[in-house]
Design a protein around this motif. Structure first.
Motif, PDB file in Angstrom:
ATOM      1  N   SER A   9      32.766  57.703 142.169  1.00  0.00           N
ATOM      2  CA  SER A   9      31.719  57.878 141.162  1.00  0.00           C
ATOM      3  C   SER A   9      32.119  58.915 140.121  1.00  0.00           C
ATOM      4  O   SER A   9      31.859  58.741 138.922  1.00  0.00           O
ATOM      5  N   LEU A  25      31.827  59.315 146.560  1.00  0.00           N
ATOM      6  CA  LEU A  25      31.569  60.323 145.534  1.00  0.00           C
ATOM      7  C   LEU A  25      32.773  60.488 144.611  1.00  0.00           C
ATOM      8  O   LEU A  25      32.607  60.653 143.389  1.00  0.00           O
ATOM      9  N   SER A  29      24.497  57.463 143.856  1.00  0.00           N
ATOM     10  CA  SER A  29      25.447  58.355 144.524  1.00  0.00           C
ATOM     11  C   SER A  29      24.726  59.381 145.391  1.00  0.00           C
ATOM     12  O   SER A  29      25.156  59.671 146.512  1.00  0.00           O
TER      13      SER A  29
END
Length: 407
Positions: free
Chosen positions: A68, A65, A345
């Motif tokens: 991302s 995460l 994600s």
């Protein structure tokens, strides 16, 4: 570059990348493979032991995460990102050698998982830049490499005559360091680059409002509920089963665990081939049906005969991972291209969060039942729900966008 030259190059890159992934991913289950020794040395309960794997899962989600949010794969060249991340994973893994108790070891596992988020997802992206066709097979090969890498610590442990857990840690650290070198020297992007995969939290809800995406994700969530809990606790289960069959020998359970998990690489390649031939929904549904049956029936062979127990275990190892690469491919084909990054994600984050719950619950299920024999029944709902979602998705008009119309 000519078409023939591109074809030759892409298979070379895939082979090199697969070797590097095998070596680098040995750190994922390096602590899981030595839980019997750590349990004795540090006087740990099964519930504390579970955190040696859960820590990696949590670290991986956080790392994925974070990457991302800052679009790290678009800022740093992929070979450098993967090499640096692999070296960080090796360093965190090596710190287990100086840990004096569970807290330090769990912290090291969280860092290891965080680092591996910079290895595996970028590898999937990199190999996709080389394969505009045969992508199912290519992604299946990458997941197969992850599977072999995940099984290698069990092989290291089975080869150690003294069953010294430090040998496993040293070998996995060395392997990951070599993998980092291969990434740096030989991994390069291909002729089919992707656009920027942006994570937009505001679009996260759209992933669940889109019916076809929701079904694809339900399939993945069911798959993940089963996969990592099976991998994490298989060694403990095999140890208990061999004792019940009066077949326990030092290293034998580790070797059988290596075989069961490692043969999953064949399932990944088979899944990739089948997805390109008969479609993603049939491939994933079929794999989950088989793996669910194995989770349901392995308890019947817990105390023998040994040949049946090993057969079910190997079939389970092949089928439980064989469909894994196809779920990410589905998201890239079904999601609005403006938020593919967000969709991937969300899928990854929720999927790995489920693995934390499943891994944490397994020893509690065994304690509740009074034995490990039927503990894997807890995993059966995952592939059951997942297979149903895939068959439902196949009937949807949106599935025509999957696998070039193969659904």
């Amino acid at each position: 570059m000519s078409k023939m030259g591109t074809d030759a190059s892409r298979w070379r890159v895939l082979a090199t990348l697969a070797i590097a992934i095998v070596l680098s991913l040995t750190t994922w289950f390096s602590a899981t493979a030595i839980t019997p020794e750590l349990k004795r040395e540090w006087q740990l309960s099964p519930f504390v032991l579970s955190w040696l794997t859960i820590g990696v899962q949590i670290g991986f989600v956080c790392g994925a995460l974070a990457a991302s949010l800052v679009n790290l794969p678009d800022i740093v060249r992929l070979n450098r990102l993967m090499a640096t991340s692999a070296l960080l994973a090796a360093a965190a893994n090596a710190s287990l050698l100086s840990a004096h108790g569970p807290m330090g070891a769990i912290a090291a596992r969280v860092v290891t998982g965080f680092a591996l988020a910079g290895v595996y997802p970028p590898a999937l992206k990199l190999v996709s830049t080389w394969f505009n066709r045969d992508r199912g097979l290519a992604l299946g090969t990458v997941v197969g490499a992850l599977t072999i890498g995940s099984s290698m610590p069990h092989l290291f442990r089975s080869l150690s005559g003294a069953v010294d857990w430090r040998f496993v840690v040293k070998m996995s650290t060395l392997a990951t360091s070599v993998g980092a070198t291969l990434f740096l020297l030989f991994a390069r992007e291909g002729p089919y680059p992707f656009g920027r995969a942006v994570f937009d939290p505001r679009q996260a809800g759209a992933v669940f409002r889109d019916r076809s995406l929701l079904l694809a994700n339900l399939g993945y969530f069911g798959h993940m509920w089963e996969l990592y809990a099976m991998w994490a606790w298989l060694l403990v289960y095999v140890n208990e089963a061999l004792a019940a069959q009066h077949m326990w020998l030092a290293g034998r359970a580790s070797f059988l665990t290596f075989v069961a998990i490692g043969t999953g690489a064949f399932g990944c390649i088979l899944g990739g081939i089948l997805s390109d031939l008969v479609g993603r929904t049939l491939t994933t549904a079929g794999m989950m049906m088989v793996s669910g049956i194995c989770a349901l029936t392995i308890g019947f062979a817990f105390d023998g005969p040994s040949w049946l127990f090993i057969t079910i275990m190997v079939i389970w190892g092949v089928s439980v991972i064989g469909d894994s690469a196809q779920f990410s491919a589905m998201v890239t084909e079904l999601a609005d291209r403006r938020f593919v990054g967000t969709a991937l994600s969300v899928q990854l984050g929720v999927g790995f969060a489920l693995t934390v719950v499943a891994i944490w619950l397994m020893p509690r299920m065994a304690e509740f039942l009074g034995s490990w024999r039927w503990a894997f029944l807890m995993l059966v709902p995952g592939p059951s729900i997942g297979a149903s979602a895939m068959l439902w998705l196949r009937r949807s008009p949106a599935s025509a966008r999957l696998a070039n119309g193969m659904r």
